[in-house]
Motif scaffolding. Structure first.
Motif, PDB file in Angstrom:
ATOM      1  N   ASP A   1      23.642   5.312  20.897  1.00 49.00           N
ATOM      2  CA  ASP A   1      22.837   5.153  19.681  1.00 49.00           C
ATOM      3  C   ASP A   1      23.351   6.010  18.529  1.00 49.00           C
ATOM      4  O   ASP A   1      22.684   6.137  17.502  1.00 49.00           O
ATOM      5  N   ALA A   2      24.537   6.609  18.705  1.00 48.98           N
ATOM      6  CA  ALA A   2      25.084   7.460  17.649  1.00 48.98           C
ATOM      7  C   ALA A   2      25.651   6.606  16.520  1.00 48.98           C
ATOM      8  O   ALA A   2      25.656   5.378  16.575  1.00 48.98           O
ATOM      9  N   SER A   3      26.149   7.268  15.496  1.00 50.25           N
ATOM     10  CA  SER A   3      26.643   6.589  14.301  1.00 50.25           C
ATOM     11  C   SER A   3      27.752   5.596  14.638  1.00 50.25           C
ATOM     12  O   SER A   3      28.572   5.823  15.512  1.00 50.25           O
TER      13      SER A   3
ATOM     14  N   ASP B   1      28.493  13.734  16.913  1.00 46.46           N
ATOM     15  CA  ASP B   1      27.498  13.110  16.051  1.00 46.46           C
ATOM     16  C   ASP B   1      26.124  13.721  16.328  1.00 46.46           C
ATOM     17  O   ASP B   1      25.697  13.838  17.478  1.00 46.46           O
TER      18      ASP B   1
ATOM     19  N   ASP C   1      23.333  12.495  16.044  1.00 47.83           N
ATOM     20  CA  ASP C   1      22.405  11.542  16.653  1.00 47.83           C
ATOM     21  C   ASP C   1      22.634  11.360  18.149  1.00 47.83           C
ATOM     22  O   ASP C   1      21.840  10.702  18.826  1.00 47.83           O
TER      23      ASP C   1
END
Length: 254
Positions: free
Chosen positions: A93-95, A140, A142
Motif C-alpha cells: 500500500d506504499a507510494s 516510504d 506509508d
C-alpha cells in the motif's frame, strides 16, 4: 574506475568523512583520473546533495545513505540477541511513485530484508532501531512496519531466504584473503595503494550489504573476525594513501 567512485570511497575513509579537493585530485591522479574529472564530479555531487562544502575547497559526505555506508565499523553494534521474532515490512500500500519505490527497495536491501511473500519483506528482529533507520535510508512513510511471530512452517521458510551457510563461509574466506594480503604485500607504494583501494572497496561493499543475521543462522564470531581484519586492512590502506597524497601535493606545489 570512475571519478565518482574515487571521491565517494576516499571521503568514506577520510577522518570525519571530510577532505580537500586538492587531496582528492591528488588521489585521482594516482589512479589515472584527470583533475578536471574529479572537479566536475565534486560539483555534481554537491548539486545532488551527496556532498556539502565545509570550507574553501573542502567537502563532506551529506546523506543518510552515505553516513550509513561510512559507519561500517559501527554497524555490528546494531546487532542484539535474537529472540526468534521477525521484523516485517508491508509495502503493497506504499507510494506508487517509482522514485519512492526505488528508495524503499534500497533501504530494505541495506538492512538485509528479503521477500517472504508479494509485498512482504522480512528479517530477524535482531537489530536496534531498525524502523528509524529504514525511514532515514528512504523507506516510504506509508509502508507498514511491524513485528511478528511466525508459525513453524513459515518460520522455517523465512530462515531459508538467506544462504546462511554460504554467508558464514564467506566471512572465513574474506578474513583469510585479508590476512594473506597483509602478510605478503611487497609492492612499491603506488601499486600497493592502488591495490588496497580496490581490494578494500570490495571488502567494504561486502560488509555494508551483509544482512547481519543472528545466531544460530550464521557464525557471529566469524563475522566479527572478518570485521577486525577489514579494520586492519583499512588502517594499512589509509597510511599508504596519506603518505602518497602528501608526497603528491608536495610535488604539485613544487
Amino acid at each position: 574506475m570512475t571519478a565518482k567512485r574515487i571521491v565517494l570511497e576516499l571521503l568514506s575513509a577520510a577522518p570525519d568523512h571530510e577532505s580537500s579537493s586538492a587531496a582528492m585530485v591528488a588521489c585521482g591522479a594516482l589512479l589515472g583520473i584527470s583533475e578536471n574529472s574529479v572537479r566536475v564530479t565534486l560539483a555534481r555531487l554537491v548539486a545532488a546533495g551527496t556532498l556539502e562544502p565545509t570550507g574553501r575547497g573542502t567537502y563532506r559526505l551529506n546523506t543518510p545513505i552515505t553516513r550509513h555506508v561510512t559507519a561500517w565499523r559501527e554497524l555490528e553494534k546494531l546487532v542484539r540477541r535474537w529472540d526468534g521474532g521477525w521484523l516485517c515490512v508491508h509495502t503493497a500500500d506504499a507510494s506508487r511513485d517509482r522514485g519512492a519505490a526505488r528508495r524503499s527497495t534500497r533501504a530494505l536491501k541495506l538492512l538485509g530484508f528479503r521477500t517472504l511473500a508479494r509485498g512482504l519483506e522480512v528479517r530477524p528482529d535482531n537489530l536496534h532501531d531498525t524502523h528509524e533507520r529504514l525511514l532515514a535510508l528512504g523507506l516510504d512513510a506509508d509502508a507498514l512496519v511491524f513485528r511478528a511471530e511466525l508459525d513453524p512452517a513459515t518460520d522455517a521458510r523465512a530462515r531459508k531466504l538467506w544462504d546462511a551457510e554460504r554467508l558464514t563461509s564467506s566471512y572465513t574466506r574474506t578474513t583469510e584473503r585479508i590476512e594473506r594480503w597483509l602478510a605478503t604485500m611487497e609492492l612499491e607504494p603506488r601499486a600497493a595503494a592502488r591495490e588496497a583501494f580496490f581490494f578494500g572497496g570490495d571488502v567494504l561493499r561486502k560488509i555494508i550489504f551483509d544482512p547481519r543475521l543472528p545466531e544460530p543462522l550464521v557464525d557471529i564470531a566469524a563475522r566479527k573476525q572478518m570485521l577486525e581484519a577489514a579494520a586492519r586492512l583499512d588502517t594499512y590502506g589509509r597510511r599508504l594513501w596519506e603518505r602518497l597524497v602528501t608526497n603528491q601535493e608536495a610535488r604539485r606545489a613544487a
